[in-house]
Design an enzyme around this catalytic site. Structure first.
Site, PDB file in Angstrom:
ATOM      1  N   GLY A 158       0.812  -1.211   0.000  1.00  0.00           N
ATOM      2  CA  GLY A 158       0.000   0.000   0.000  1.00  0.00           C
ATOM      3  C   GLY A 158       0.844   1.260   0.000  1.00  0.00           C
ATOM      4  N   THR A 159       2.169   1.081  -0.093  1.00  0.00           N
ATOM      5  CA  THR A 159       3.079   2.199   0.115  1.00  0.00           C
ATOM      6  C   THR A 159       3.523   2.871  -1.171  1.00  0.00           C
ATOM      7  OG1 THR A 159       4.812   0.543   0.094  1.00  0.00           O
ATOM      8  CG2 THR A 159       4.019   1.252   2.240  1.00  0.00           C
ATOM      9  N   ASN A 194      10.420   9.128  -4.306  1.00  0.00           N
ATOM     10  CA  ASN A 194       9.168   9.700  -4.790  1.00  0.00           C
ATOM     11  C   ASN A 194       8.657  10.648  -3.710  1.00  0.00           C
ATOM     12  OD1 ASN A 194       6.479  10.244  -5.451  1.00  0.00           O
ATOM     13  ND2 ASN A 194       6.150   8.217  -6.336  1.00  0.00           N
ATOM     14  N   THR A 240       4.814   9.770  -2.595  1.00  0.00           N
ATOM     15  CA  THR A 240       4.525   8.594  -1.770  1.00  0.00           C
ATOM     16  C   THR A 240       5.347   8.630  -0.473  1.00  0.00           C
ATOM     17  OG1 THR A 240       6.146   7.292  -3.020  1.00  0.00           O
ATOM     18  CG2 THR A 240       3.848   7.137  -3.716  1.00  0.00           C
ATOM     19  N   GLU A 263       8.441   3.483   8.551  1.00  0.00           N
ATOM     20  CA  GLU A 263       8.122   3.475   9.979  1.00  0.00           C
ATOM     21  C   GLU A 263       8.624   4.708  10.707  1.00  0.00           C
ATOM     22  OE1 GLU A 263       8.505  -0.932  11.188  1.00  0.00           O
ATOM     23  OE2 GLU A 263       9.605  -0.768   9.320  1.00  0.00           O
TER      24      GLU A 263
END
Lengths: 754, 332
Positions: free
Chosen positions: A464-465, A645, A648, A719
């Site tokens: 999902g990253t 990016n 993201t 994280e």
């Protein structure tokens, strides 16, 4: 060619996801598929006396009801903390033993999902109930291994007592964090199909190679007979890393009924059939001289673990890396209770420990009457305090200065309770964020065609990253292609080896393998065209030809576009396998990754300590009458090497900070101690922030160069954003109220109780 | 979820006839009913869907009386400008409940009958729950987590909290409910709809088998204009109240002529703080009297270990709501 790295690129799969055409694992329906449903234990500890399956079997649509006595050919694997691929060492349904509430005790297969659920409701289990205890007892804690072992579970440098004696101020504080559950939006699922001795498993996974190796090993099959497919993952956060009972039960059930079976785990079951963030206690003794220089640093972490595994997520290894201090003592301790085995949940070593460390640092700053930012500056270090190697790069204070400037840190009231706005008390707080740069071996296959397209293939995962997008960007940058001309396929175990999507490693490690494949494409094409009788690069020493942005360049300015060069080859295309083998990766670590394990090097190598850093600042408001705690502003500045990016990456950091708001103010898995059960196993009562709780969240992304971590200079950021957020918020609560709350989450009831 | 029979009568008397049958439940918006069926707390043999009784969807905000059909949607009433202007506490207690999706589906009649969120009631793995399984005991009182439980109206059999928001406004403003059943029509004061758990927490209302709430109505009083619903909760939206207050004030110069205080998030049933109202009537509304009213409202609370925080919290919420209403009156 437009710049493709360090720019904002919209996810290549965005349209597919929002239009529902991205196929997730549980969207797959093999022909003849049946539906599974789990029956989970109502007690925490004891034995199954009997299981009456007659009513369930009589239910229309039910095909089979399996218990520990009837499930055929059920295999298990070794648990992660015992060196295996499983999420836990204890496997339910091998016998009658119940070791945690919500453990699977029966498995129903039916023609429809509804019939499977009805069947599961009708299974009547009788138990012999034993005594259970779900909260840990810190006074009964222990260290894994003996004393000052090589893994540094206990570490002493200098003399803590001498440091305390020499101090002008000190703090001695204990902080706690609760059980928390990942609650990814996408439910856990597994779909298994046997065709003779060949098995296909579709499931959302952070490590398809681990799954395949574990399953193949358990059934004694060659890996070539097992396919594992996980094209998209709707959030994982550590919960989809290991092999859990629901997967192995589904595989056995599919074999038993002789048809494909799909199981979708229910939300309440997701709280018990997989891992979670264990509760913990963080004990800190910090001392400093009058200038704020630390003279003693002691951190003892006591974390909960199950009765059958030692969940060592060594947070002390990272707290002791933070600040210069001559006298350091850390201990990593565990305490057992009756739960399933916990595991990794976003920043599994760091979230809890930095809540404690950064709160204790704030308290020390108040005692010293010092700006908490300056306390960090005084103790900043370019050398790892215990490993005594330099940081490969460390932009902690650059982060603080950047965030302080945008946030208006200098404008804060200097006294507790000195800021108000109408009926709101206002406070500001800050904290350090950090995350280790972990390194894993990876391969990747890249094929480029003279017609101007490229394919990238590797067994990595997009949890999902935005991994699909950054892999395309990395290839596009080197090959000189538009991002949309690069087709990335991932998420199958048969693809070239890529590491687990955990520990924030995919962009750095798997991305470096993609980069390497592109470099090799350049070298190979250069060798071919330089050996040809004509062409711009004819006769040039191929080793002196470089590839950058899709152009091959000779030493004297000769050049040819890669695409043109490719068209001179009879194949019209080229395919290379890229490899990432950081010097810190030993043969043993490389072998571990290739065998489906976790061969992680770093963050400390013999040469460098590798970490990403950041700083976060929070404005907190507490209402005079409702005592509600709100966070109108949360700012963070981060430096993590090269940004691949900016869009993201920004989302990743912001998502971490938003989760940090949740960990600070909302998230807790409540415990019913007398009956040993998690109490709020649903997302109505397990609170996470909603939009209204997330106001201004600003992310600054600082430039940083690090040539050591990997060829791209990338550090992991998945994280980083959550680390420190809870402390920044807690410190702001203290600034507003003078109440130092030491247990997460901080709720209005805590303000009123203390 | 077990299989069940389903009917959707077009006429009210057919609905009451169907609903009086053994182990039959009425469903309207379904936001509570379907949830409880999915988690196995309720397992009716039959559902009577009353959403086809369109006559019950209407509502009227009159000058002397407001009446709301039981099938009016929460979102419709919350967003009605006449309600927002004339009775802000009603609008606020609706839109501060649940989520937009739920408010679009849920009806007023269903909302006032919302079941408790006590985790021991909702998780059938717990054997002890006198409300779900009469006579089995109370897991909350047997060493359980009690931070979400009632500090008013609980009994030794049950300390579950009534979770709704709208009901606090209704109880404070003398609402009435009309019930249509096999025995005919009756209208009762809203504060008599819910019953205290006492020995029989499985009985939550005075509704007879087959009886359907058809209308909620109340007289228009001046205190409605200056009213508000203040809801304290750890999460800004989509969370149940830790404590809440529906208040309305009518002043005569500097003297309180009428005041209404309903308390949410603290009691077994919708709760009106009559003694606190009395303490304010005929006197001034100041920081001091508002805080005193808050203290009086919680004087007789009986907290459990986990719910003691609700006493200072609830008192501050009452005071805060009163003072906020007062300050807004000053602005007019």
């Amino acid at each position: 060619m437009a710049q493709t790295i360090n720019t904002r690129v919209t996810r290549t799969d965005a349209r597919r996801k929002v239009t529902g055409t991205a196929t997730y694992a549980a969207d797959v329906m093999p022909a003849g598929m049946l539906h599974g449903s789990l029956v989970c234990s109502a007690i925490a500890v004891g034995t199954v006396s009997s299981i009456d399956t007659s009513a369930a079997e009589a239910e229309p649509g039910v095909v089979a009801v399996y218990t520990h006595e009837t499930l055929p050919d059920y295999k298990t694997v070794k648990g992660f903390y015992a060196g295996g691929p499983g999420s836990a060492s204890f496997w339910p349904m091998e016998g009658t033993e119940i070791r945690y509430a919500g453990q699977p005790v029966a498995y129903v297969v039916a023609e429809t999902a509804a019939a499977a659920r009805r069947g599961a409701d009708l299974v009547d289990v009788t138990y012999e109930e034993g005594e259970s205890r779900i909260h840990m007892t810190p006074e009964d804690s222990f260290v894994v291994g003996a004393g000052e072992d090589s893994d540094g579970m206990v570490l002493t440098k200098g003399d803590i007592q001498a440091g305390l004696d020499a101090a002008a101020q000190s703090v001695d504080m204990t902080f706690t964090t609760p059980f928390q559950h990942h609650n990814p939006m996408e439910m856990f699922s597994a779909t298994a199909e046997w065709r003779g001795d060949r098995l296909t498993v579709w499931m959302p996974s952070q490590s398809v190679r681990t799954l395949r190796a574990g399953i193949a090993g358990a059934y004694g099959l060659p890996e070539t007979s097992v396919r594992v497919i996980s094209p998209f993952v709707g959030g994982a956060f550590g919960s989809k890393a290991g092999i859990t009972p629901y997967t192995m039960l589904t595989i056995a059930a599919a074999k038993g009924v002789g048809a494909p079976v799909r199981l979708i785990v229910t939300r309440p079951q997701m709280f018990t059939v997989a891992t979670f963030r264990p509760e913990s206690e963080q004990k800190f003794r910090l001392a400093a001289d009058a200038n704020g220089k630390l003279t003693a640093f002691e951190h003892i972490e006591i974390a909960q673990t199950s009765q059958f595994d030692n969940v060592v997520n060594p947070g002390t290894h990272y707290t002791r890396a933070m600040y210069a201090c001559p006298n350091i003592h850390t201990e990593q301790r565990l305490s057992r209770s009756d739960t399933n085995t916990g595991g990794f949940m976003r920043a599994p070593n760091e979230m809890q420990t930095f809540w404690g460390l950064e709160s204790a640092m704030d308290e020390l700053a108040w005692k010293l009457q010092m700006d908490p930012v300056e306390l960090r500056r005084v103790n900043d270090t370019k050398t790892h305090p215990t490993a005594e190697v330099p940081f490969s790069s460390r932009s902690l204070m650059e982060s603080y200065d950047a965030v302080a400037n945008g946030f208006g840190w200098a404008d804060r009231g200097r006294d507790i309770g000195s800021m108000t706005d109408g009926d709101w008390l206002v406070g500001y707080g800050c904290a350090t964020a950090t995350y280790p740069t972990n390194i894993l071996a990876s391969n990747a296959r890249v094929r480029m065609q003279a017609t101007g397209g490229a394919y990238v293939e590797l067994a990595a995962h997009d949890v999902g990253t935005g991994t699909y997008t950054i892999m395309a960007q990395i290839a596009a940058a080197r090959l000189g292609l538009p991002v949309k001309a690069v087709d990335v396929v991932m998420g199958e175990a048969d693809m070239p080896v890529a590491p687990i999507s955990g520990g924030s490693t995919t962009a750095a490690s798997a991305g470096s393998a993609v980069h390497d494949a592109c470099v090799k494409i350049g070298q190979q094409v250069a060798a071919r065209v330089s050996g040809m009788s004509d062409g711009p690069l004819s006769g040039i020493d191929a080793s002196r030809i470089t590839l950058d942005d899709g152009v091959l360049r000779g030493p004297e300015g000769q050049s040819q576009s890669l695409q043109e060069a490719l068209s001179m080859l009879p194949e019209g295309e080229i395919e290379m396998i890229g490899e990432f083998r950081h010097p810190a990766l030993t043969d043993e670590l490389i072998a571990a990754t290739f065998n489906g394990g976790y061969g992680t090097a770093g963050p400390v190598t013999p040469e460098f300590a590798m970490f990403a850093f950041g700083a976060e600042m929070a404005e907190v408001r507490i209402h005079k009458y409702t005592h509600e705690i709100r966070v109108p502003r949360l700012h963070g500045a981060f430096a993590a090497g090269t940004w691949l990016n900016r869009k993201t990456a920004h989302s990743q950091l912001m998502g971490g900070m938003v989760w940090g708001i949740g960990s600070a103010l909302h998230e807790v898995t409540e415990v019913d101690q007398p009956r040993g059960r998690f109490l709020n196993a649903n997302i109505a009562e397990y609170l996470v922030p909603v939009n209204a709780d997330v106001r201004e969240v600003r992310v600054q992304m600082l430039e940083e160069r690090d040539d050591y971590v990997n060829p791209l200079g990338v550090k992991g950021i998945g994280e980083l954003g959550i680390v420190g957020t809870a402390a920044a918020i807690g410190n702001a609560v203290y600034h507003a109220t003078g109440q130092r709350l030491t247990s997460l989450p901080i709720r209005m009831s805590d303000l009123l109780r203390s | 979820m077990k299989n069940f029979a389903y009917s959707r009568p077009a006429r009210l008397d057919d609905a009451t006839d169907a609903a009086r049958q053994e182990n039959t439940q009425i469903i309207a918006g379904g936001t509570t009913m379907v949830d409880l069926m999915k988690i196995g707390v309720l397992a009716p043999d039959a559902l009577v869907d009353i959403s086809g009784l369109s006559a019950l969807e209407g509502y009227e905000v009159g000058t002397n009386r407001m009446r709301f059909g039981a099938l009016a949607k929460m979102s419709t009433v919350a967003d009605d400008q006449a309600v927002i202007d004339g009775f802000p506490a009603l609008s606020q207690s609706l839109w501060k409940a649940a989520s937009p999706q739920l408010r679009h589906a849920a009806t007023l009649g269903g909302n006032i009958l919302q079941r408790t969120r006590c985790p021991y009631f909702r998780d059938t793995a717990y054997k002890q729950c006198n409300k779900r399984n009469p006579g089995s005991g109370c897991a909350a009182l047997d060493g359980g987590v009690t931070n979400l439980h009632a500090i008013f109206g609980g009994s030794e059999a049950c300390v579950a909290m009534y979770p709704g928001d709208l009901a606090q406004t209704l109880v404070a403003f003398d609402a009435e409910v009309t019930l249509e059943g096999p025995g005919g029509t009756r209208t009762i004061p809203f504060d008599r709809l819910h019953v205290l758990p006492a020995e029989s927490p499985e009985i939550e209302t005075v509704l007879e088998p087959g009886e359907i709430v058809t209308e909620i109505a109340m007289p228009v009083v001046p205190a409605m204009i200056n009213s508000m619903y203040l809801k304290a909760r750890d999460r800004e939206s989509y969370a149940f109240a830790s404590a809440s207050a529906a208040v309305g004030v009518e002043m005569d110069g500097d003297t309180v002529r009428d005041v209404r205080i309903g308390l949410g998030g603290v009691a077994s049933v919708p709760w009106r703080a009559t003694a606190a109202e009395d303490s304010l009537k005929g006197g001034p509304l100041t920081e001091e009297t508002a805080r005193e009213a808050g203290r009086i409202a919680f004087k007789d609370a009986e907290p459990l270990e986990g719910s003691a925080y609700k006493i200072p919290l609830g008192a501050d919420v009452v005071a805060g709501a009163l003072l906020t209403v007062k300050s807004r009156m000053g602005d007019q």
